[in-house]
Design an enzyme around this catalytic site. Structure first.
Site, PDB file in Angstrom:
ATOM      1  N   PRO A  13       0.787  -1.227   0.000  1.00 47.72           N
ATOM      2  CA  PRO A  13       0.000   0.000   0.000  1.00 47.72           C
ATOM      3  C   PRO A  13       0.823   1.283   0.000  1.00 47.72           C
ATOM      4  CG  PRO A  13      -0.050  -1.038   2.161  1.00 47.72           C
ATOM      5  CD  PRO A  13       0.591  -2.026   1.221  1.00 47.72           C
ATOM      6  N   ASN A  14       0.300   2.233  -0.730  1.00 50.15           N
ATOM      7  CA  ASN A  14       0.817   3.607  -0.830  1.00 50.15           C
ATOM      8  C   ASN A  14       2.064   3.742  -1.690  1.00 50.15           C
ATOM      9  OD1 ASN A  14      -1.173   4.976   0.805  1.00 50.15           O
ATOM     10  ND2 ASN A  14      -0.294   3.880   2.536  1.00 50.15           N
TER      11      ASN A  14
ATOM     12  N   ARG B 229       5.038  12.490  -2.764  1.00 46.16           N
ATOM     13  CA  ARG B 229       5.088  13.051  -1.410  1.00 46.16           C
ATOM     14  C   ARG B 229       6.329  12.485  -0.701  1.00 46.16           C
ATOM     15  NH1 ARG B 229       0.625  14.533  -2.607  1.00 46.16           N
ATOM     16  NH2 ARG B 229      -1.257  15.168  -1.550  1.00 46.16           N
TER      17      ARG B 229
ATOM     18  N   ASN C  94       8.015  -5.689  -1.284  1.00 50.29           N
ATOM     19  CA  ASN C  94       7.968  -4.559  -0.364  1.00 50.29           C
ATOM     20  C   ASN C  94       6.540  -4.533   0.164  1.00 50.29           C
ATOM     21  OD1 ASN C  94       7.844  -2.224   1.078  1.00 50.29           O
ATOM     22  ND2 ASN C  94       8.897  -0.956  -0.441  1.00 50.29           N
TER      23      ASN C  94
ATOM     24  N   HIS D  10      12.717  -2.621   1.674  1.00 46.43           N
ATOM     25  CA  HIS D  10      12.121  -1.339   2.053  1.00 46.43           C
ATOM     26  C   HIS D  10      12.995  -0.244   1.478  1.00 46.43           C
ATOM     27  CE1 HIS D  10       9.137  -3.107   4.669  1.00 46.43           C
ATOM     28  NE2 HIS D  10      10.087  -3.968   5.018  1.00 46.43           N
TER      29      HIS D  10
ATOM     30  N   GLU E 142      12.780  -9.432   1.231  1.00 51.47           N
ATOM     31  CA  GLU E 142      11.964  -8.265   1.591  1.00 51.47           C
ATOM     32  C   GLU E 142      12.769  -6.994   1.352  1.00 51.47           C
ATOM     33  OE1 GLU E 142       9.636  -8.614   5.158  1.00 51.47           O
ATOM     34  OE2 GLU E 142      10.027  -6.532   5.729  1.00 51.47           O
TER      35      GLU E 142
ATOM     36  N   ARG F 107      13.781   4.874  11.706  1.00 52.66           N
ATOM     37  CA  ARG F 107      12.487   5.559  11.747  1.00 52.66           C
ATOM     38  C   ARG F 107      11.721   5.186  13.027  1.00 52.66           C
ATOM     39  NH1 ARG F 107       9.536   5.107   6.170  1.00 52.66           N
ATOM     40  NH2 ARG F 107       8.374   6.800   7.175  1.00 52.66           N
TER      41      ARG F 107
ATOM     42  N   ALA G 299       3.485  -0.908   4.684  1.00 57.34           N
ATOM     43  CA  ALA G 299       3.035  -0.928   6.088  1.00 57.34           C
ATOM     44  C   ALA G 299       2.466  -2.288   6.502  1.00 57.34           C
ATOM     45  CB  ALA G 299       2.003   0.171   6.316  1.00 57.34           C
TER      46      ALA G 299
END
Ligand code: CA2
Length: 147
Positions: free
Chosen positions: A8-9, A16, A72, A98, A96, A105, A75
């Site tokens: 997602p996203n 952004r 990836n 990211h 995996e 973070r 979230a």
């Protein structure tokens, strides 16, 4: 074929938060993967969805179709036992990725359920992490084939 699955996203990439994710768009990211795959001479199936169940179904469909998975989970990696179960059920070698360094973070990003099903995790190298993941996974598959 290696499946490159995105959660997602990630369709918002480049639009952004470039200080975290860089300026590359999802299309740019796909190009990075296509180029890496061409160098390795391996086919890829690149996909993105915002829907958890769709990711689960895509992972399930990899069985018998794909030699491995680069994912990836975005979230959902931090929240989804369903994705972990799907990855474990395929039994396929998985890397995996990211884009950001999740360990620099928020604390809630430090853990991913999905990494429990992965050979390894690449994070913090921006979109080039996908090319690194494809190469690493390809090497692991080749090693497996030679054995
Ligand atoms: O660093 C990564 O690749 C992440 O998987 C990206 C996820 C985040 O939830 C993970 O903790 C780390 C977020 C997906 C991208 O979201 C964007 C939102 C706005 C603009 C650009 C991307």
């Amino acid at each position: 074929m290696i499946a490159v699955l995105n959660g997602p996203n990630l369709n918002m990439l480049g639009m952004r938060q470039p200080e975290i994710y860089g300026h590359a768009t999802l299309d740019d990211l796909e190009q990075v993967c296509i180029q890496a795959a061409e160098q390795l001479d391996v086919a890829i199936d690149f996909r993105q969805t915002n829907v958890e169940g769709e990711l689960v179904s895509w992972i399930q469909e990899c069985r018998g179709r794909a030699r491995g998975i680069v994912i990836n989970p975005a979230a959902y990696g931090h929240t989804s036992i369903a994705l972990l179960d799907a990855l474990l059920a395929t039994g396929l070698p998985t890397v995996e990725v990211h884009i950001s360094n999740i360990h620099r973070r928020d604390a809630f990003r430090h853990h991913t359920y999905t990494s429990q099903a992965a050979i390894g995790v690449i994070c913090g190298f921006g979109v080039r992490g996908y090319a690194m993941a494809l190469r690493a996974l390809y090497d692991m598959i080749e090693d497996e084939d030679e054995r």
